[in-house]
Design a protein around this motif. Structure first.
Motif, mmCIF file in Angstrom:
data_model
loop_
_atom_site.group_PDB
_atom_site.id
_atom_site.type_symbol
_atom_site.label_atom_id
_atom_site.label_comp_id
_atom_site.label_asym_id
_atom_site.label_seq_id
_atom_site.Cartn_x
_atom_site.Cartn_y
_atom_site.Cartn_z
ATOM 1 N N ASP A 210 -43.779 60.470 9.310
ATOM 2 C CA ASP A 210 -42.909 61.136 10.277
ATOM 3 C C ASP A 210 -42.644 62.581 9.865
ATOM 4 O OD1 ASP A 210 -41.091 61.037 12.644
ATOM 5 O OD2 ASP A 210 -39.586 61.451 11.120
ATOM 6 N N GLY A 211 -42.433 62.805 8.557
ATOM 7 C CA GLY A 211 -42.203 64.158 8.071
ATOM 8 C C GLY A 211 -43.419 65.042 8.240
ATOM 9 N N ALA A 212 -44.602 64.465 7.973
ATOM 10 C CA ALA A 212 -45.840 65.238 8.120
ATOM 11 C C ALA A 212 -46.061 65.625 9.585
ATOM 12 C CB ALA A 212 -47.023 64.429 7.602
ATOM 13 N N ARG A 213 -45.762 64.720 10.494
ATOM 14 C CA ARG A 213 -45.901 65.031 11.923
ATOM 15 C C ARG A 213 -44.925 66.127 12.335
ATOM 16 N NH1 ARG A 213 -45.102 60.456 15.836
ATOM 17 N NH2 ARG A 213 -46.036 61.955 17.255
ATOM 18 N N ALA A 214 -43.690 66.022 11.855
ATOM 19 C CA ALA A 214 -42.683 67.020 12.212
ATOM 20 C C ALA A 214 -43.055 68.395 11.678
ATOM 21 C CB ALA A 214 -41.315 66.599 11.679
ATOM 22 N N ASP A 215 -43.651 68.441 10.479
ATOM 23 C CA ASP A 215 -44.004 69.715 9.859
ATOM 24 C C ASP A 215 -45.214 70.371 10.515
ATOM 25 O OD1 ASP A 215 -41.928 69.463 8.085
ATOM 26 O OD2 ASP A 215 -43.163 68.691 6.445
ATOM 27 N N SER A 216 -46.161 69.552 10.996
ATOM 28 C CA SER A 216 -47.439 70.111 11.437
ATOM 29 C C SER A 216 -47.682 70.052 12.937
ATOM 30 C CB SER A 216 -48.593 69.380 10.734
ATOM 31 O OG SER A 216 -48.640 68.014 11.131
ATOM 32 N N GLN A 217 -46.934 69.217 13.665
ATOM 33 C CA GLN A 217 -47.222 69.020 15.078
ATOM 34 C C GLN A 217 -46.059 69.461 15.951
ATOM 35 O OE1 GLN A 217 -48.402 64.950 15.760
ATOM 36 N NE2 GLN A 217 -49.853 64.948 14.058
ATOM 37 N N PRO A 218 -46.357 70.014 17.129
ATOM 38 C CA PRO A 218 -45.283 70.417 18.039
ATOM 39 C C PRO A 218 -44.570 69.203 18.607
ATOM 40 C CG PRO A 218 -47.413 70.608 19.119
ATOM 41 C CD PRO A 218 -47.694 70.290 17.686
ATOM 42 N N ARG A 219 -43.283 69.327 18.835
ATOM 43 C CA ARG A 219 -42.504 68.243 19.430
ATOM 44 C C ARG A 219 -42.156 68.565 20.882
ATOM 45 N NH1 ARG A 219 -40.702 63.926 16.035
ATOM 46 N NH2 ARG A 219 -42.004 64.086 14.179
ATOM 47 N N SER A 220 -42.962 69.422 21.504
ATOM 48 C CA SER A 220 -42.744 69.793 22.896
ATOM 49 C C SER A 220 -43.601 68.908 23.793
ATOM 50 C CB SER A 220 -43.074 71.273 23.083
ATOM 51 O OG SER A 220 -44.330 71.560 22.526
ATOM 52 N N ARG A 221 -43.751 69.296 25.062
ATOM 53 C CA ARG A 221 -44.540 68.504 26.016
ATOM 54 C C ARG A 221 -46.023 68.646 25.689
ATOM 55 N NH1 ARG A 221 -41.540 70.380 31.659
ATOM 56 N NH2 ARG A 221 -39.487 69.493 31.176
ATOM 57 N N THR A 222 -46.560 67.667 25.021
ATOM 58 C CA THR A 222 -47.945 67.704 24.579
ATOM 59 C C THR A 222 -48.558 66.326 24.712
ATOM 60 O OG1 THR A 222 -49.428 68.234 22.733
ATOM 61 C CG2 THR A 222 -47.281 67.270 22.178
ATOM 62 N N GLY A 223 -49.868 66.276 24.757
ATOM 63 C CA GLY A 223 -50.542 64.992 24.888
ATOM 64 C C GLY A 223 -51.062 64.448 23.583
ATOM 65 N N GLY A 224 -50.733 65.098 22.474
ATOM 66 C CA GLY A 224 -51.267 64.663 21.190
ATOM 67 C C GLY A 224 -52.531 65.440 20.849
ATOM 68 N N SER A 225 -53.280 64.930 19.888
ATOM 69 C CA SER A 225 -54.499 65.595 19.434
ATOM 70 C C SER A 225 -55.483 65.728 20.590
ATOM 71 C CB SER A 225 -55.121 64.784 18.293
ATOM 72 O OG SER A 225 -56.310 65.388 17.847
ATOM 73 N N THR A 226 -55.949 66.958 20.846
ATOM 74 C CA THR A 226 -56.736 67.230 22.051
ATOM 75 C C THR A 226 -58.212 66.922 21.894
ATOM 76 O OG1 THR A 226 -55.193 69.025 22.568
ATOM 77 C CG2 THR A 226 -57.278 68.982 23.774
ATOM 78 N N PHE A 227 -58.806 67.336 20.765
ATOM 79 C CA PHE A 227 -60.244 67.167 20.562
ATOM 80 C C PHE A 227 -60.524 66.354 19.302
ATOM 81 C CE2 PHE A 227 -59.608 71.337 22.639
ATOM 82 C CZ PHE A 227 -60.239 71.074 23.849
ATOM 83 N N ALA A 228 -61.577 65.553 19.347
ATOM 84 C CA ALA A 228 -61.997 64.793 18.171
ATOM 85 C C ALA A 228 -62.583 65.753 17.131
ATOM 86 C CB ALA A 228 -63.029 63.747 18.561
ATOM 87 N N ASN A 229 -62.419 65.418 15.874
ATOM 88 C CA ASN A 229 -63.016 66.228 14.810
ATOM 89 C C ASN A 229 -64.532 66.057 14.829
ATOM 90 O OD1 ASN A 229 -60.604 67.272 13.722
ATOM 91 N ND2 ASN A 229 -60.272 65.404 12.537
ATOM 92 N N PRO A 230 -65.305 67.144 14.991
ATOM 93 C CA PRO A 230 -66.762 67.023 14.931
ATOM 94 C C PRO A 230 -67.194 66.657 13.509
ATOM 95 C CG PRO A 230 -66.066 69.122 15.895
ATOM 96 C CD PRO A 230 -64.867 68.518 15.252
ATOM 97 N N PRO A 231 -68.357 66.036 13.343
ATOM 98 C CA PRO A 231 -68.836 65.695 11.996
ATOM 99 C C PRO A 231 -68.848 66.929 11.088
ATOM 100 C CG PRO A 231 -70.215 64.651 13.656
ATOM 101 C CD PRO A 231 -69.289 65.570 14.386
#
Length: 303
Positions: A210-231
């Motif tokens: 939870d702390g890592a998400r709060a530190d690195s991810q926006p808590r606004s209106r978002t859909g989560g991670s947008t693109f998959a990590n390419p190889p």
């Protein structure tokens, strides 16, 4: 002479025990808080109700499944046909020995917390996935060192013809952000493997996530991670290197905090968000030659 009202799709559908709603607004039910309506929204009472409804539905009727609305863009023109949401009747979570059985509508966070209450370890990573159990199957969802394939024992699903199946991870062909499951399957529950653990240690791990998400991810209106990590790459690094941090289209913006997140700054349309994502893909390809693939599902019709 008065014109006769045009029949609505809902009038031609089988009558289930669950709830049918015509022209149901979906935008505010998504994490982006934007998008058009469902032509018909169906909330089945239970698995048998869902199976019977699908079995009686015309074979050419479009069917779309929507969870809690994370990791999805509902386009401004809405979704034709029937949209199914697995809510009451599909949110239960139970513990059987060292196994956790969860309905498809159960939030991933609740599954992790239930496991913690029973001092069961191994499911903490689910607390970092913004969605429901059912939504984890199409992409073999994972985060913070874990993924569905590692803990799944079996799953129950209903196909478009209304047949009910119980399948194993091997039969689903789960791999990184991918599943070989038929696209028309609707997952209704999952049986997950856990292990005895120390409740305090489990709590610490959930708090760390939870702390890592709060530190690195926006808590606004978002859909989560947008693109998959390419190889061999991290999507956010490619996006940052392409100069997209803070990029805007209409009311949509690439997050300043984490560039693999798109946000609705307040008045974005679904079109704004999707156009922004496509512009990010174009710039990343021009800069690095890597073509990003959408992790967020885009559903419905353009307005």
């Amino acid at each position: 002479m008065a014109l006769q009202a045009r029949p609505h799709l809902i009038d031609r559908l089988p009558k289930p025990r669950g709830r049918l709603t015509a022209d149901a607004p979906l935008g505010q039910q998504t994490w982006f808080a934007t998008g058009g309506p469902a032509e018909v929204l169906f909330r089945p009472a239970d698995v048998e109700d869902l199976a019977a409804f699908l079995g009686a539905l015309p074979a050419d009727m479009p069917v779309t499944v929507l969870g809690v609305g994370s990791n999805v863009i509902v386009r401004d023109g809405g979704i034709r046909g029937v949209v199914i949401r697995l809510l009451r009747g599909f949110t239960g979570i139970s513990v059987e020995g060292y196994e956790v059985v969860a309905g498809a509508g159960a939030p991933d966070l609740n599954v992790a917390l239930t496991a913690r209450e029973h001092s069961l370890a191994g499911l903490e990573f689910l607390s970092g996935i913004p969605g429901t159990v059912g939504g984890a199957f199409p992409t073999n969802a994972g985060a913070y060192g874990g993924e569905l394939a590692e803990v799944l024992i079996s799953a129950q699903a209903v196909d478009r013809a209304g047949r009910i199946f119980t399948v194993t991870p091997k039969e689903l062909g789960l791999s990184y952000r991918h599943s070989d499951a038929p696209a028309d399957w609707i997952f209704t529950s999952a049986r997950l493997r856990a292990a005895p653990g120390d409740q305090l240690a489990i709590t610490r791990r959930i708090n760390e996530i939870d702390g890592a998400r709060a530190d690195s991810q926006p808590r606004s209106r978002t859909g989560g991670s947008t693109f998959a990590n390419p190889p061999g790459h991290k999507a956010w690094e490619l996006i940052d290197a392409a100069g997209c941090r803070g990029l805007k289209v209409g009311g949509a913006q690439v997050s300043e905090k984490h560039t693999n997140f798109l946000i609705n700054t307040g008045a974005a349309t679904a079109s704004d968000i999707e156009k922004l994502g496509e512009e990010v893909r174009r710039r990343v390809f021009d800069k690095s030659g890597v073509r990003l693939e959408w992790e967020i599902r885009r559903l419905g019709e353009f307005q």
